[in-house]
Design a protein around this motif. Structure first.
Motif, PDB file in Angstrom:
ATOM      1  N   SER A  52       0.819  -1.218   0.000  1.00  0.00           N
ATOM      2  CA  SER A  52       0.000   0.000   0.000  1.00  0.00           C
ATOM      3  C   SER A  52       0.850   1.264   0.000  1.00  0.00           C
ATOM      4  CB  SER A  52      -0.921   0.004   1.224  1.00  0.00           C
ATOM      5  OG  SER A  52      -0.158   0.017   2.424  1.00  0.00           O
ATOM      6  N   GLY A  53       2.182   1.114   0.079  1.00  0.00           N
ATOM      7  CA  GLY A  53       3.059   2.274   0.023  1.00  0.00           C
ATOM      8  C   GLY A  53       3.584   2.739   1.366  1.00  0.00           C
ATOM      9  N   GLN A  54       3.151   2.131   2.468  1.00  0.00           N
ATOM     10  CA  GLN A  54       3.656   2.509   3.787  1.00  0.00           C
ATOM     11  C   GLN A  54       5.092   2.019   3.946  1.00  0.00           C
ATOM     12  OE1 GLN A  54       0.224   0.528   5.809  1.00  0.00           O
ATOM     13  NE2 GLN A  54       0.099   2.441   6.958  1.00  0.00           N
ATOM     14  N   GLN A  55       5.842   2.693   4.820  1.00  0.00           N
ATOM     15  CA  GLN A  55       7.223   2.289   5.018  1.00  0.00           C
ATOM     16  C   GLN A  55       7.583   2.266   6.496  1.00  0.00           C
ATOM     17  OE1 GLN A  55       9.363   5.598   3.011  1.00  0.00           O
ATOM     18  NE2 GLN A  55      10.378   5.895   4.977  1.00  0.00           N
ATOM     19  N   ARG A  56       8.631   1.472   6.792  1.00  0.00           N
ATOM     20  CA  ARG A  56       9.145   1.408   8.159  1.00  0.00           C
ATOM     21  C   ARG A  56      10.622   1.068   8.093  1.00  0.00           C
ATOM     22  NH1 ARG A  56       6.863  -2.139  13.327  1.00  0.00           N
ATOM     23  NH2 ARG A  56       8.518  -1.535  14.784  1.00  0.00           N
ATOM     24  N   ILE A  57      11.401   1.699   8.962  1.00  0.00           N
ATOM     25  CA  ILE A  57      12.842   1.452   9.024  1.00  0.00           C
ATOM     26  C   ILE A  57      13.122   0.553  10.224  1.00  0.00           C
ATOM     27  CG2 ILE A  57      15.118   2.498   9.302  1.00  0.00           C
ATOM     28  CD1 ILE A  57      13.998   5.022   7.995  1.00  0.00           C
ATOM     29  N   LEU A  58      13.863  -0.531   9.986  1.00  0.00           N
ATOM     30  CA  LEU A  58      14.154  -1.495  11.042  1.00  0.00           C
ATOM     31  C   LEU A  58      15.664  -1.669  11.193  1.00  0.00           C
ATOM     32  CD1 LEU A  58      11.620  -4.317  10.096  1.00  0.00           C
ATOM     33  CD2 LEU A  58      11.371  -2.644  11.936  1.00  0.00           C
ATOM     34  N   PRO A  59      16.146  -1.815  12.439  1.00  0.00           N
ATOM     35  CA  PRO A  59      17.563  -2.139  12.646  1.00  0.00           C
ATOM     36  C   PRO A  59      17.798  -3.607  12.287  1.00  0.00           C
ATOM     37  CG  PRO A  59      16.404  -2.141  14.732  1.00  0.00           C
ATOM     38  CD  PRO A  59      15.413  -1.667  13.700  1.00  0.00           C
ATOM     39  N   THR A  60      18.987  -3.927  11.796  1.00  0.00           N
ATOM     40  CA  THR A  60      19.228  -5.287  11.310  1.00  0.00           C
ATOM     41  C   THR A  60      20.149  -6.164  12.149  1.00  0.00           C
ATOM     42  OG1 THR A  60      21.083  -4.555   9.921  1.00  0.00           O
ATOM     43  CG2 THR A  60      18.874  -4.502   8.949  1.00  0.00           C
ATOM     44  N   PRO A  61      21.037  -5.633  12.992  1.00  0.00           N
ATOM     45  CA  PRO A  61      22.029  -6.514  13.633  1.00  0.00           C
ATOM     46  C   PRO A  61      21.446  -7.736  14.330  1.00  0.00           C
ATOM     47  CG  PRO A  61      22.602  -4.222  14.004  1.00  0.00           C
ATOM     48  CD  PRO A  61      21.249  -4.222  13.350  1.00  0.00           C
ATOM     49  N   GLU A  62      20.308  -7.594  15.006  1.00  0.00           N
ATOM     50  CA  GLU A  62      19.741  -8.714  15.753  1.00  0.00           C
ATOM     51  C   GLU A  62      18.698  -9.499  14.955  1.00  0.00           C
ATOM     52  OE1 GLU A  62      21.025  -9.436  18.624  1.00  0.00           O
ATOM     53  OE2 GLU A  62      22.304  -7.652  18.540  1.00  0.00           O
ATOM     54  N   LEU A  63      18.431  -9.075  13.728  1.00  0.00           N
ATOM     55  CA  LEU A  63      17.329  -9.664  12.974  1.00  0.00           C
ATOM     56  C   LEU A  63      17.781 -10.515  11.788  1.00  0.00           C
ATOM     57  CD1 LEU A  63      14.955  -6.555  12.868  1.00  0.00           C
ATOM     58  CD2 LEU A  63      15.007  -8.408  14.549  1.00  0.00           C
ATOM     59  N   LYS A  64      19.052 -10.505  11.487  1.00  0.00           N
ATOM     60  CA  LYS A  64      19.541 -11.250  10.332  1.00  0.00           C
ATOM     61  C   LYS A  64      19.323 -12.753  10.515  1.00  0.00           C
ATOM     62  CE  LYS A  64      23.222  -7.912   9.321  1.00  0.00           C
ATOM     63  NZ  LYS A  64      24.687  -7.722   9.167  1.00  0.00           N
ATOM     64  N   GLY A  65      18.949 -13.403   9.426  1.00  0.00           N
ATOM     65  CA  GLY A  65      18.782 -14.854   9.459  1.00  0.00           C
ATOM     66  C   GLY A  65      17.492 -15.324  10.087  1.00  0.00           C
ATOM     67  N   GLN A  66      16.591 -14.390  10.428  1.00  0.00           N
ATOM     68  CA  GLN A  66      15.320 -14.754  11.039  1.00  0.00           C
ATOM     69  C   GLN A  66      14.164 -14.355  10.122  1.00  0.00           C
ATOM     70  OE1 GLN A  66      14.886 -13.462  15.193  1.00  0.00           O
ATOM     71  NE2 GLN A  66      17.046 -12.866  15.156  1.00  0.00           N
ATOM     72  N   LEU A  67      13.058 -15.076  10.246  1.00  0.00           N
ATOM     73  CA  LEU A  67      11.837 -14.704   9.538  1.00  0.00           C
ATOM     74  C   LEU A  67      11.022 -13.813  10.460  1.00  0.00           C
ATOM     75  CD1 LEU A  67      10.000 -15.010   7.056  1.00  0.00           C
ATOM     76  CD2 LEU A  67       8.950 -16.979   8.195  1.00  0.00           C
ATOM     77  N   LEU A  68      10.862 -12.557  10.079  1.00  0.00           N
ATOM     78  CA  LEU A  68      10.105 -11.600  10.878  1.00  0.00           C
ATOM     79  C   LEU A  68       8.668 -11.574  10.390  1.00  0.00           C
ATOM     80  CD1 LEU A  68      12.713  -8.692  10.800  1.00  0.00           C
ATOM     81  CD2 LEU A  68      12.570 -10.619  12.392  1.00  0.00           C
ATOM     82  N   VAL A  69       7.729 -11.588  11.331  1.00  0.00           N
ATOM     83  CA  VAL A  69       6.309 -11.639  10.994  1.00  0.00           C
ATOM     84  C   VAL A  69       5.586 -10.545  11.765  1.00  0.00           C
ATOM     85  CG1 VAL A  69       4.241 -13.064  10.873  1.00  0.00           C
ATOM     86  CG2 VAL A  69       6.512 -14.141  10.761  1.00  0.00           C
ATOM     87  N   GLY A  70       4.737  -9.805  11.074  1.00  0.00           N
ATOM     88  CA  GLY A  70       3.963  -8.773  11.744  1.00  0.00           C
ATOM     89  C   GLY A  70       2.640  -8.534  11.049  1.00  0.00           C
ATOM     90  N   GLU A  71       1.633  -8.147  11.838  1.00  0.00           N
ATOM     91  CA  GLU A  71       0.356  -7.752  11.256  1.00  0.00           C
ATOM     92  C   GLU A  71       0.555  -6.449  10.497  1.00  0.00           C
ATOM     93  OE1 GLU A  71      -2.414  -9.440  11.352  1.00  0.00           O
ATOM     94  OE2 GLU A  71      -1.766 -11.022  12.740  1.00  0.00           O
ATOM     95  N   LEU A  72       0.049  -6.380   9.283  1.00  0.00           N
ATOM     96  CA  LEU A  72       0.263  -5.189   8.463  1.00  0.00           C
ATOM     97  C   LEU A  72      -0.252  -3.926   9.140  1.00  0.00           C
ATOM     98  CD1 LEU A  72      -0.461  -6.375   4.812  1.00  0.00           C
ATOM     99  CD2 LEU A  72       1.634  -5.314   5.649  1.00  0.00           C
ATOM    100  N   ASP A  73      -1.413  -4.005   9.770  1.00  0.00           N
ATOM    101  CA  ASP A  73      -2.020  -2.815  10.371  1.00  0.00           C
ATOM    102  C   ASP A  73      -1.174  -2.251  11.499  1.00  0.00           C
ATOM    103  OD1 ASP A  73      -4.099  -3.048   8.622  1.00  0.00           O
ATOM    104  OD2 ASP A  73      -5.408  -4.120  10.021  1.00  0.00           O
ATOM    105  N   SER A  74      -0.531  -3.117  12.270  1.00  0.00           N
ATOM    106  CA  SER A  74       0.234  -2.654  13.424  1.00  0.00           C
ATOM    107  C   SER A  74       1.729  -2.568  13.148  1.00  0.00           C
ATOM    108  CB  SER A  74      -0.001  -3.591  14.617  1.00  0.00           C
ATOM    109  OG  SER A  74       0.388  -4.916  14.279  1.00  0.00           O
ATOM    110  N   PHE A  75       2.196  -3.315  12.150  1.00  0.00           N
ATOM    111  CA  PHE A  75       3.635  -3.381  11.903  1.00  0.00           C
ATOM    112  C   PHE A  75       4.132  -2.142  11.175  1.00  0.00           C
ATOM    113  CE2 PHE A  75       7.524  -4.877   9.817  1.00  0.00           C
ATOM    114  CZ  PHE A  75       8.144  -5.519  10.867  1.00  0.00           C
ATOM    115  N   MET A  76       3.320  -1.639  10.235  1.00  0.00           N
ATOM    116  CA  MET A  76       3.755  -0.510   9.416  1.00  0.00           C
ATOM    117  C   MET A  76       3.407   0.815  10.098  1.00  0.00           C
ATOM    118  SD  MET A  76       5.226  -2.118   7.018  1.00  0.00           S
ATOM    119  CE  MET A  76       5.639  -0.733   5.961  1.00  0.00           C
TER     120      MET A  76
END
Length: 255
Positions: free
Chosen positions: A231-255
């Motif tokens: 839908s065009g929404q954006q979010r910036i996330l830090p990566t050091p602790e998230l690499k190699g993992q599958l991140l899952v979030g509800e679109l309404d609350s995650f963005m």
């Protein structure tokens, strides 16, 4: 003898009956000649019927030898298993199951025709119905097109997964690139819904069932990622602790 052979003999038998009727009509005044010719037709039919299984076995054996020679020339680097070597009732003459010795659970059906030409007519698999957590392994055979002996098998590694009801989502590395595969799974069947591939050293995102999935390659160099939803929404996330993992979030609350 399969249904095709039964039809074959039925048609020949029907033709012989018609032939006997015609002979009897034409030679109705020369009954001995008519009987002799009719018996000759019947004897030929019985002899052909009796010899037919042997003919099938010989034809199948010859086509097996042709296929062996073809595969040895075409795939000299592969160790291939061919079956059935010997014809048995129920087999189709000139059709063979072939698989690489390294992949015994999947292969192709090759047909050798009357001219000795070899063609692939189907694929086969004897893999048991997989557990929901293992359906991603099926991707190795369908990735990049239908399976064939010429196909170069991809290098696929499961990095992480998420399961909710009939949905299974896998973070994969395919030929060195981060990917996300979304599957639908139930007792009635399973199938790949979506496959999203990224570039090596980058990250990849996918949306399904109102959720956003993110997988960051372990070799990603930057400290943050910028994620955009459909839908065009954006979010910036830090990566050091998230690499190699599958991140899952509800679109309404995650963005």
């Amino acid at each position: 003898m399969d249904s095709g052979d039964s039809v074959h003999f039925f048609l020949i038998g029907f033709g012989i009956v018609i032939g006997i009727i015609i002979i009897s009509f034409i030679l109705r005044k020369r009954k001995k000649v008519a009987i002799t010719l009719s018996l000759a037709l019947l004897a030929g039919y019985v002899g052909y019927y009796a010899y037919f299984p042997t003919m099938q076995e010989n034809t199948h054996a010859e086509r097996y030898r042709l296929l062996e020679a073809y595969l040895s020339k075409t795939y000299p680097e592969k160790q291939l298993v061919i079956s059935p070597k010997h014809y048995e009732a129920g087999d189709r003459v000139g059709e063979f199951n072939v698989n690489d010795i390294t992949t015994p659970t999947i292969g192709v059906v090759l047909r050798v025709d009357e001219e000795g030409q070899v063609s692939q007519i189907a694929t086969w698999s004897n893999v048991n119905y997989p557990a929901q957590q293992e359906v991603w392994q099926d991707l190795a055979f369908s990735y990049g097109g239908a399976y064939s002996l010429d196909k170069e098998m991809p290098d696929i590694t499961k990095e992480d997964m998420w399961v909710d009801g009939e949905m299974s989502v896998f973070a994969l590395t395919i030929n060195g690139a981060p990917s996300i595969a979304v599957y639908h799974y139930s007792n009635e069947g399973y199938g790949l819904v979506e496959l999203t591939e990224g570039n090596s050293g980058e990250f990849v995102t996918a949306e399904a069932d109102g959720r956003l999935f993110i997988y960051i390659d372990k070799n990603y160099k930057k400290e943050t990622i910028t994620v955009y939803s459909e839908s065009g929404q954006q979010r910036i996330l830090p990566t050091p602790e998230l690499k190699g993992q599958l991140l899952v979030g509800e679109l309404d609350s995650f963005m």
